[in-house]
Design a protein around this motif. Structure first.
Motif, PDB file in Angstrom:
ATOM      1  N   LEU B 306      39.152  46.974  47.404  1.00 18.09           N
ATOM      2  CA  LEU B 306      40.138  45.979  47.856  1.00 18.09           C
ATOM      3  C   LEU B 306      41.218  46.591  48.750  1.00 18.09           C
ATOM      4  N   LYS B 307      41.344  47.918  48.608  1.00 21.49           N
ATOM      5  CA  LYS B 307      42.446  48.582  49.330  1.00 21.49           C
ATOM      6  C   LYS B 307      42.451  48.319  50.842  1.00 21.49           C
ATOM      7  N   PRO B 308      41.289  48.469  51.519  1.00 17.09           N
ATOM      8  CA  PRO B 308      41.333  48.214  52.958  1.00 17.09           C
ATOM      9  C   PRO B 308      41.878  46.823  53.293  1.00 17.09           C
ATOM     10  N   ARG B 309      41.559  45.875  52.434  1.00 12.53           N
ATOM     11  CA  ARG B 309      42.037  44.520  52.704  1.00 12.53           C
ATOM     12  C   ARG B 309      43.556  44.420  52.511  1.00 12.53           C
ATOM     13  N   ILE B 310      44.044  45.163  51.519  1.00 16.95           N
ATOM     14  CA  ILE B 310      45.501  45.184  51.331  1.00 16.95           C
ATOM     15  C   ILE B 310      46.184  45.785  52.554  1.00 16.95           C
ATOM     16  N   PHE B 311      45.598  46.884  53.025  1.00 11.36           N
ATOM     17  CA  PHE B 311      46.176  47.544  54.201  1.00 11.36           C
ATOM     18  C   PHE B 311      46.155  46.611  55.409  1.00 11.36           C
ATOM     19  N   ARG B 312      45.027  45.894  55.528  1.00 15.55           N
ATOM     20  CA  ARG B 312      44.918  44.989  56.663  1.00 15.55           C
ATOM     21  C   ARG B 312      46.031  43.931  56.596  1.00 15.55           C
ATOM     22  N   ALA B 313      46.239  43.413  55.386  1.00 13.25           N
ATOM     23  CA  ALA B 313      47.288  42.408  55.219  1.00 13.25           C
ATOM     24  C   ALA B 313      48.645  42.978  55.607  1.00 13.25           C
ATOM     25  N   MET B 314      48.840  44.264  55.245  1.00 10.58           N
ATOM     26  CA  MET B 314      50.120  44.898  55.598  1.00 10.58           C
ATOM     27  C   MET B 314      50.269  45.046  57.106  1.00 10.58           C
ATOM     28  N   ILE B 315      49.173  45.400  57.744  1.00 13.01           N
ATOM     29  CA  ILE B 315      49.213  45.542  59.202  1.00 13.01           C
ATOM     30  C   ILE B 315      49.500  44.189  59.848  1.00 13.01           C
ATOM     31  N   TYR B 316      48.860  43.152  59.331  1.00  8.28           N
ATOM     32  CA  TYR B 316      49.122  41.806  59.852  1.00  8.28           C
ATOM     33  C   TYR B 316      50.596  41.458  59.732  1.00  8.28           C
ATOM     34  N   LEU B 317      51.161  41.801  58.597  1.00  4.76           N
ATOM     35  CA  LEU B 317      52.574  41.498  58.387  1.00  4.76           C
ATOM     36  C   LEU B 317      53.418  42.225  59.421  1.00  4.76           C
ATOM     37  N   HIS B 318      53.038  43.469  59.636  1.00  2.00           N
ATOM     38  CA  HIS B 318      53.756  44.283  60.602  1.00  2.00           C
ATOM     39  C   HIS B 318      53.659  43.681  62.002  1.00  2.00           C
ATOM     40  N   MET B 319      52.492  43.112  62.301  1.00  4.46           N
ATOM     41  CA  MET B 319      52.273  42.533  63.625  1.00  4.46           C
ATOM     42  C   MET B 319      52.862  41.141  63.741  1.00  4.46           C
ATOM     43  N   GLY B 320      53.398  40.641  62.620  1.00  2.13           N
ATOM     44  CA  GLY B 320      53.967  39.302  62.660  1.00  2.13           C
ATOM     45  C   GLY B 320      52.916  38.210  62.563  1.00  2.13           C
ATOM     46  N   ARG B 321      51.690  38.576  62.183  1.00  4.57           N
ATOM     47  CA  ARG B 321      50.643  37.545  62.045  1.00  4.57           C
ATOM     48  C   ARG B 321      50.682  36.992  60.621  1.00  4.57           C
ATOM     49  N   HIS B 322      51.715  36.222  60.351  1.00  4.83           N
ATOM     50  CA  HIS B 322      51.960  35.785  58.990  1.00  4.83           C
ATOM     51  C   HIS B 322      50.877  34.867  58.452  1.00  4.83           C
ATOM     52  N   SER B 329      45.673  37.055  51.762  1.00  2.00           N
ATOM     53  CA  SER B 329      46.277  37.365  50.478  1.00  2.00           C
ATOM     54  C   SER B 329      45.823  36.470  49.338  1.00  2.00           C
ATOM     55  N   VAL B 330      45.494  35.246  49.678  1.00  2.00           N
ATOM     56  CA  VAL B 330      45.133  34.317  48.620  1.00  2.00           C
ATOM     57  C   VAL B 330      43.930  34.836  47.831  1.00  2.00           C
ATOM     58  N   SER B 331      42.877  35.222  48.555  1.00  2.55           N
ATOM     59  CA  SER B 331      41.686  35.726  47.861  1.00  2.55           C
ATOM     60  C   SER B 331      41.952  37.111  47.264  1.00  2.55           C
ATOM     61  N   LEU B 332      42.798  37.872  47.943  1.00  2.28           N
ATOM     62  CA  LEU B 332      43.149  39.205  47.442  1.00  2.28           C
ATOM     63  C   LEU B 332      43.844  39.120  46.085  1.00  2.28           C
ATOM     64  N   LEU B 333      44.760  38.204  46.005  1.00  2.71           N
ATOM     65  CA  LEU B 333      45.505  38.023  44.761  1.00  2.71           C
ATOM     66  C   LEU B 333      44.556  37.691  43.617  1.00  2.71           C
ATOM     67  N   ALA B 334      43.653  36.754  43.910  1.00  4.52           N
ATOM     68  CA  ALA B 334      42.685  36.345  42.887  1.00  4.52           C
ATOM     69  C   ALA B 334      41.848  37.554  42.449  1.00  4.52           C
ATOM     70  N   ALA B 335      41.378  38.319  43.415  1.00  4.60           N
ATOM     71  CA  ALA B 335      40.532  39.472  43.119  1.00  4.60           C
ATOM     72  C   ALA B 335      41.289  40.508  42.288  1.00  4.60           C
ATOM     73  N   LEU B 336      42.524  40.773  42.692  1.00  3.57           N
ATOM     74  CA  LEU B 336      43.337  41.755  41.979  1.00  3.57           C
ATOM     75  C   LEU B 336      43.580  41.345  40.527  1.00  3.57           C
ATOM     76  N   ARG B 337      43.885  40.070  40.367  1.00  2.00           N
ATOM     77  CA  ARG B 337      44.136  39.568  39.008  1.00  2.00           C
ATOM     78  C   ARG B 337      42.904  39.736  38.137  1.00  2.00           C
ATOM     79  N   GLU B 338      41.761  39.434  38.748  1.00  2.20           N
ATOM     80  CA  GLU B 338      40.492  39.532  38.018  1.00  2.20           C
ATOM     81  C   GLU B 338      40.243  40.975  37.567  1.00  2.20           C
ATOM     82  N   ARG B 339      40.433  41.908  38.502  1.00  2.00           N
ATOM     83  CA  ARG B 339      40.217  43.323  38.177  1.00  2.00           C
ATOM     84  C   ARG B 339      41.168  43.793  37.087  1.00  2.00           C
ATOM     85  N   LYS B 340      42.383  43.331  37.197  1.00  2.00           N
ATOM     86  CA  LYS B 340      43.374  43.745  36.217  1.00  2.00           C
ATOM     87  C   LYS B 340      42.983  43.262  34.825  1.00  2.00           C
TER      88      LYS B 340
END
Lengths: 253, 351
Positions: B306-322, B329-340
């Motif tokens: 999942l990490k690459p996807r988190i990084f990508r989201a961070m880069i998007y934020l940095h680029m202002g692509r909100h 993030s929506v699917s990321l959040l779900a995935a993270l919660r599941e893993r946890k």
């Protein structure tokens, strides 16, 4: 400790730990409609209260409108002296161009006519950074201005530096104000709440205004980005613009 | 205080009574958001009061404006219109190009018939300079004939004028000069223009004394509209977005209406205007992600993929692509919660 001068906004003085160190140029930055001109006018009015002569250099708006706009806050701005450095309508035919240094004089705001100055038929007035500098130099010889506002550096760079190198000319203009030993506020238009690189770098301090659109209207904040030679508040403080001007909600602790 | 009505009641209310007379203002918005309609409202209001008003048509030829506005049932006959639409370009050499400034073409709407045909021998070109010349001439002529000054002007639009009319010269200075020219006319002017890009400060926005901005977006299948005042020198104003509709009688602004901004994203049309809200949302969601990430790391949950996807989201934020941040993030959040959850479960079982 250095003696400081008040900005005319109590909360801002608190943020600046007493006010501004005199004799230096500072930047007031922010997006369109964030209150830069208003803040500057409060700074000048404070100077009048102290019995100083104060000067407003207008590069964005005609003086008659500035007067009208500022009077709508309920202020008496009549004794603020104003230098109309707005360029005329450009000529497309080669016509004599008058440099403003030889042409323009400063008038107190109370003598500003209610109508806009008209471009004469025969000739056109044009402000260049060079001519403005010259005009100011002459003015400073005649009168000791305690406070000066340049509104705005953005307009100066956009409209008055056609044949000049922008960075160098800006640097030289700020250097000129510094050498003159004037306490000056210079406004800079920012986009997207990000800062301005060059002017900030050159000035001794930067007061930044923020304006955020929100579901319930516009939220305004103010912060000190930089302040050489003094400590200052490090965080963003909410502010309001209403009758009476800018109010910054920060109290001495 | 003396104010000029825009012809739209709700908008006047937002402006605390109307525009301050004798100054130039910008109306901005995406295509089809109603900018030109506001322009006509504004001019009709003037006609109603017996004022002299004029429209400078650069985008559309007068006959099309006439047709477009016909279904609102307005009496446009007395609207003065200056045709500044450029001719068809011909590519044959030897034809002389003339400035529209030299062939003044102002009519009452009543007289507008067919579209002006490009002439065989000469082509009219439009430049900011020629429009300036035409307007000045028309102001003088009109004063001579009627003894009245124009009090309302609409430029429709500056976008076209810039596209057609300013190629070689320094745009910033030309626009500064044009706004100065409009100020000196002492008429209240509405300048119609496209939305500014978020990372660019356009001279017309810097120098105009106000900015009325239209928004348009889709909610399920319906078009929604809103209006906001972005800038208004010398006056207080309503700082909220207000709902607007284009009905059979033109624009209607609901000055006490609310615009709910929640859940509106990725439709592209609203674009960067709700960026502030979007960025807040993006920040929050990413913060949630990083907290979850740390929690997962702490209990040795497997989130490597999942990490690459988190990084990508961070880069998007940095680029202002909100938009993209939120989408990712929506699917990321779900995935993270599941893993946890999984990791917590298995550690419980082990114990």
């Amino acid at each position: 400790m250095v003696e400081k001068i008040r900005t005319g906004i109590a909360g801002l003085d608190c943020m600046l730990k007493g006010g501004l160190i005199p004799g230096r140029p500072y930047i007031v930055s922010g997006p369109l409609g964030s209150g830069k001109t208003t803040l500057c006018m409060q700074f000048l009015l404070e100077g009048l209260k102290e019995g100083e002569s104060v000067l407003f250099v207008a590069l964005e708006e005609p003086p008659n409108e500035i007067r009208f706009n500022m009077e709508s806050y309920g202020w008496k701005v009549g004794d603020v002296e104003i230098l109309d450095a707005n360029s005329d309508i450009r000529r497309f035919e080669p016509k004599p161009i008058l440099e403003i240094s030889s042409e323009i004089d400063v008038v107190p705001m109370k003598n500003v006519p209610s109508k806009i100055r008209k471009t004469p038929d025969g000739e056109s007035r044009e402000t260049t950074v060079h001519s403005l500098q010259q005009a100011l130099k002459n003015l400073f010889k005649r009168k000791d201005y305690g406070r000066i506002v340049i509104d705005s550096i953005t307009a100066l760079r956009r409209f008055c530096m056609k044949d000049f190198e922008e960075s160098l000319s800006t640097q030289s203009f700020i250097r000129f104000l510094t050498e003159a030993g004037k306490t000056a506020l210079m406004t800079v238009e920012t986009i997207d709440n990000t800062g301005s690189d060059l002017e900030t770098f050159l000035a001794r301090g930067e007061i930044r205004l923020h304006k955020f659109r929100h579901e319930n209207g516009i939220k305004r904040f103010i912060c000190i980005e930089k302040y050489k030679g003094s400590s200052h508040l490090e965080y963003i403080v909410p502010m309001e613009i209403k009758k009476g001007g800018i109010f910054v909600y920060e109290e001495e602790t | 205080m003396n104010r000029v009505s825009t012809g739209v009641e709700g908008l006047d209310k937002m402006l605390h009574g109307g525009l301050i007379p004798g100054r130039p203002y910008v109306i901005s918005g995406p295509p089809g958001s109603g900018k030109s309609i506001l322009g006509v409202h504004f001019l009709l209001e003037g006609i109603k009061n017996g004022e002299s008003v004029i429209m400078v048509a650069v985008d559309e030829p007068p006959n099309e404006i006439k047709t477009n506005m016909a279904h609102f049932g307005w009496g446009l006959d007395r609207l003065r219109i200056l045709d500044a639409t450029p001719d068809i370009r011909t590519y044959t050499k030897g034809k002389s190009i003339i400035d529209v400034g030299t062939t003044l073409d102002v009519q009452d709407m009543e007289q507008v018939g067919e579209m002006r045909k490009s002439q065989q021998l000469r082509i009219m070109e439009v430049s900011i300079h020629s429009v300036q010349k035409m307007l000045k001439q028309e102001f003088q002529d009109h004063f001579k004939v009627s003894g009245k000054r124009y009090t309302r002007v609409v430029i429709d639009s500056l976008t076209s004028l810039k596209m057609f009319g300013m190629r070689a010269e320094d745009r910033r200075i030309l626009i500064q000069s044009f706004l100065r020219f409009l100020s000196e006319l002492e008429a209240t002017t509405l300048i119609i223009t496209e939305l500014p890009r978020p990372d660019e400060l356009k001279t017309e926005f810097l120098l105009a004394r106000g900015d009325i901005r239209f928004q348009k977006w889709f909610e399920s299948n319906a078009v929604r509209r809103a209006v906001s005042i972005e800038k208004f020198r010398g006056s207080a104003f309503d700082e909220r977005f207000r709902p607007m509709v284009i009905g059979s009688r033109g624009l209607f602004v609901q000055a006490d209406g609310e615009v709910a901004l929640h859940g509106r994203r990725s439709d592209g049309v609203v674009g960067h205007f709700f960026r502030d809200i979007m960025s807040e949302e993006a920040f929050e969601i990413l913060e949630e992600i990083t907290t979850l990430w740390e929690e997962c790391e702490a209990i040795d949950a497997n989130i490597k993929d999942l990490k690459p996807r988190i990084f990508r989201a961070m880069i998007y934020l940095h680029m202002g692509r909100h938009d993209d941040v939120v989408q990712q993030s929506v699917s990321l959040l779900a995935a993270l919660r599941e893993r946890k959850e999984k990791a917590t479960m298995s550690s419980l079982i082990e114990r």
